[in-house]
Design a protein around this motif. Structure first.
Motif, PDB file in Angstrom:
ATOM      1  N   VAL A  98     -31.524  39.178-108.783  1.00 57.87           N
ATOM      2  CA  VAL A  98     -32.077  40.505-108.510  1.00 57.87           C
ATOM      3  C   VAL A  98     -32.805  41.058-109.739  1.00 57.87           C
ATOM      4  O   VAL A  98     -33.696  41.900-109.606  1.00 57.87           O
ATOM      5  N   ALA A  99     -32.480  40.572-110.919  1.00 56.37           N
ATOM      6  CA  ALA A  99     -33.161  40.989-112.147  1.00 56.37           C
ATOM      7  C   ALA A  99     -34.492  40.256-112.340  1.00 56.37           C
ATOM      8  O   ALA A  99     -35.234  40.566-113.258  1.00 56.37           O
ATOM      9  N   PRO A 103     -24.842  26.669-119.745  1.00 54.82           N
ATOM     10  CA  PRO A 103     -24.329  27.154-118.457  1.00 54.82           C
ATOM     11  C   PRO A 103     -24.964  28.488-118.070  1.00 54.82           C
ATOM     12  O   PRO A 103     -25.211  29.336-118.916  1.00 54.82           O
ATOM     13  N   VAL A 104     -25.244  28.622-116.779  1.00 57.42           N
ATOM     14  CA  VAL A 104     -25.769  29.864-116.220  1.00 57.42           C
ATOM     15  C   VAL A 104     -24.802  30.272-115.115  1.00 57.42           C
ATOM     16  O   VAL A 104     -24.550  29.495-114.193  1.00 57.42           O
ATOM     17  N   ILE A 105     -24.244  31.468-115.221  1.00 59.71           N
ATOM     18  CA  ILE A 105     -23.259  31.944-114.249  1.00 59.71           C
ATOM     19  C   ILE A 105     -23.862  33.096-113.455  1.00 59.71           C
ATOM     20  O   ILE A 105     -24.456  34.005-114.037  1.00 59.71           O
ATOM     21  N   PHE A 106     -23.722  33.037-112.140  1.00 62.92           N
ATOM     22  CA  PHE A 106     -24.211  34.123-111.299  1.00 62.92           C
ATOM     23  C   PHE A 106     -23.341  34.203-110.061  1.00 62.92           C
ATOM     24  O   PHE A 106     -22.621  33.257-109.732  1.00 62.92           O
ATOM     25  N   ASP A 107     -23.411  35.342-109.377  1.00 62.69           N
ATOM     26  CA  ASP A 107     -22.641  35.497-108.150  1.00 62.69           C
ATOM     27  C   ASP A 107     -23.552  35.939-107.016  1.00 62.69           C
ATOM     28  O   ASP A 107     -24.720  36.231-107.229  1.00 62.69           O
ATOM     29  N   SER A 126     -31.050  37.284-105.307  1.00 63.64           N
ATOM     30  CA  SER A 126     -31.897  37.859-104.263  1.00 63.64           C
ATOM     31  C   SER A 126     -32.381  36.803-103.275  1.00 63.64           C
ATOM     32  O   SER A 126     -32.549  37.100-102.095  1.00 63.64           O
ATOM     33  N   GLU A 127     -32.610  35.570-103.755  1.00 62.16           N
ATOM     34  CA  GLU A 127     -33.030  34.509-102.845  1.00 62.16           C
ATOM     35  C   GLU A 127     -32.814  33.138-103.460  1.00 62.16           C
ATOM     36  O   GLU A 127     -32.706  32.991-104.670  1.00 62.16           O
ATOM     37  N   ILE A 128     -32.774  32.151-102.581  1.00 68.61           N
ATOM     38  CA  ILE A 128     -32.692  30.753-102.991  1.00 68.61           C
ATOM     39  C   ILE A 128     -33.895  30.077-102.348  1.00 68.61           C
ATOM     40  O   ILE A 128     -34.050  30.107-101.125  1.00 68.61           O
TER      41      ILE A 128
END
Length: 78
Positions: free
Chosen positions: A27-28, A56-60, A65-67
């Motif tokens: 979303v950012a 590492p990249v962590i997100f929830d 917003s999209e894949i």
């Protein structure tokens, strides 16, 4: 994005045969390309991706917003 959609989309992209890179957009506005099926794991609405160089990249689910499917094979004109 809701938790179930997030989980299903990550699994679907990760398990495609043959694997094709996909991009997660937060979303950012950050974009994280997943270039290998084993470079991402998802559980309970949270994912960890390993970027090039082992970062590492962590997100929830709430922060995505999209894949987007296979961007790597598209030209800029498409």
């Amino acid at each position: 994005m809701d938790r179930d959609t997030f989980a299903v989309a990550i699994r679907a992209c990760r398990e495609r045969v043959p694997f094709r890179p996909f991009t997660i957009v937060t979303v950012a506005g950050s974009r994280h390309e997943i270039d290998h099926a084993e470079a991402i794991v998802e559980r309970d609405g949270t994912a960890v991706a390993i970027a090039p160089g082992g970062v590492p990249v962590i997100f929830d689910y709430d922060g995505v917003s999209e894949i987007i499917g296979d961007l790597a094979g598209q030209s800029a004109e498409e």
